[in-house]
Enzyme design. Structure first.
Site, mmCIF file in Angstrom:
data_model
loop_
_atom_site.group_PDB
_atom_site.id
_atom_site.type_symbol
_atom_site.label_atom_id
_atom_site.label_comp_id
_atom_site.label_asym_id
_atom_site.label_seq_id
_atom_site.Cartn_x
_atom_site.Cartn_y
_atom_site.Cartn_z
ATOM 1 N N ASP A 19 0.778 -1.244 0.000
ATOM 2 C CA ASP A 19 0.000 0.000 0.000
ATOM 3 C C ASP A 19 0.812 1.298 0.000
ATOM 4 O OD1 ASP A 19 -1.903 -1.964 0.357
ATOM 5 O OD2 ASP A 19 -2.499 -1.343 2.363
ATOM 6 N N LYS A 80 -7.383 -4.088 -2.554
ATOM 7 C CA LYS A 80 -7.986 -4.720 -1.378
ATOM 8 C C LYS A 80 -8.727 -3.687 -0.537
ATOM 9 C CE LYS A 80 -3.862 -4.294 1.625
ATOM 10 N NZ LYS A 80 -4.420 -3.377 2.613
ATOM 11 N N CYS A 115 -1.963 -2.233 8.484
ATOM 12 C CA CYS A 115 -1.861 -3.248 7.429
ATOM 13 C C CYS A 115 -0.624 -4.128 7.570
ATOM 14 C CB CYS A 115 -1.896 -2.576 6.062
ATOM 15 S SG CYS A 115 -3.445 -1.698 5.730
#
Length: 203
Positions: A19, A80, A115
Site C-alpha cells: 500500500d 484490497k 496493514c
C-alpha cells in the site's frame, strides 16, 4: 513465537509491498525517505529474482503505487479493502509461486500498525518466517510505527533494514548479481528516525 534469525534464500523468499500509494504521501512523515529505501529494496529484489506481490488499499479512492516504485515485475498487484494483505488473490498467487507457501516473507510498506501488523499476524499463523523491513515502513504517527515494530518483534518477526535484507540474500561477493546490486547500495539508506521514542523499538 520466537523465530531463529536465518539466512534468506531467494528461491524460498517472497517480497510483500503493502500500500505505498500516492494519496498517503501528504499525511505520512518521512514518506519520501521511506520510498527511497523501498525503491532500493524492490530493485534489488528484482535483480535477485525474488518474487514480489503488491497490494493497493482501496485504489479507487486512494490511487496507485507511487510512481517512484517500479513494480512492473510484480507477480500480482492486488486491490484490497481488508487491512491485511492476505486476501484470496494474494494467497492464490503465493500458492502458485511456492507450491503452498514461502519459507520467508519480507514485508514492507504502510501503515506499520495497521496493514503491516495485520499481515504479519496472518503470515505468522501460517508458520512463515516474517522479516519486517523497518526503514521501509511508516505510519501517520511515528510512535505508532515504532510501537508496532516492537510488538512485531515480540510476536516473532525479524525486524530488520533494507540493506540487511539485500546482503542476506546475496551472501557472497562472488554472487553473479553482486556488482549490479552493489550499485544500489552504494549510497546509504535514508534515515527513518527509528526508535527515537521512549519505550519504542530499539534497532
Amino acid at each position: 513465537m520466537a523465530l531463529r534469525l536465518q539466512h534468506l534464500n531467494p528461491k524460498r523468499t517472497l517480497f510483500l509491498l503493502c500500500d505505498i500509494q500516492e494519496k498517503f504521501r501528504p499525511g505520512m512523515p518521512l514518506f519520501d525517505n521511506m520510498v527511497k529505501n523501498a525503491n532500493k529494496l524492490t530493485r534489488a529484489g528484482k535483480e535477485l529474482e525474488v518474487p514480489l506481490i503488491v497490494t493497493e488499499h482501496y485504489p479507487e479512492k486512494l490511487g496507485k503505487i507511487v510512481p517512484e516504485l517500479d513494480v512492473s515485475h510484480a507477480k500480482a498487484v492486488v486491490g484490497k479493502t481488508l487491512f491485511s494483505m492476505m486476501v484470496p488473490e494474494v494467497k492464490n498467487t503465493m500458492k502458485q509461486l511456492f507450491g503452498e507457501k514461502p519459507e520467508y516473507a519480507v514485508l514492507y510498506g504502510l501503515e506499520s500498525h495497521i496493514c503491516i501488523e495485520q499481515t504479519a499476524i496472518d503470515l505468522l499463523q501460517q508458520n512463515i518466517n516474517v522479516y519486517i523491513v523497518a526503514d521501509c515502513c511508516s505510519s501517520r504517527l511515528t510512535q505508532d510505527r515504532d510501537l508496532a515494530l516492537d510488538r512485531l518483534r515480540q510476536a516473532g518477526c525479524v525486524v530488520t533494514t533494507s540493506e540487511s535484507v539485500i546482503f542476506n540474500l546475496i551472501r557472497d561477493k562472488n554472487n553473479p548479481k553482486f556488482d549490479v546490486v552493489r550499485k544500489l547500495v552504494a549510497q546509504p539508506s535514508v534515515d527513518m528516525q527509528l526508535g527515537r521514542f521512549s519505550g519504542s523499538a530499539k534497532l
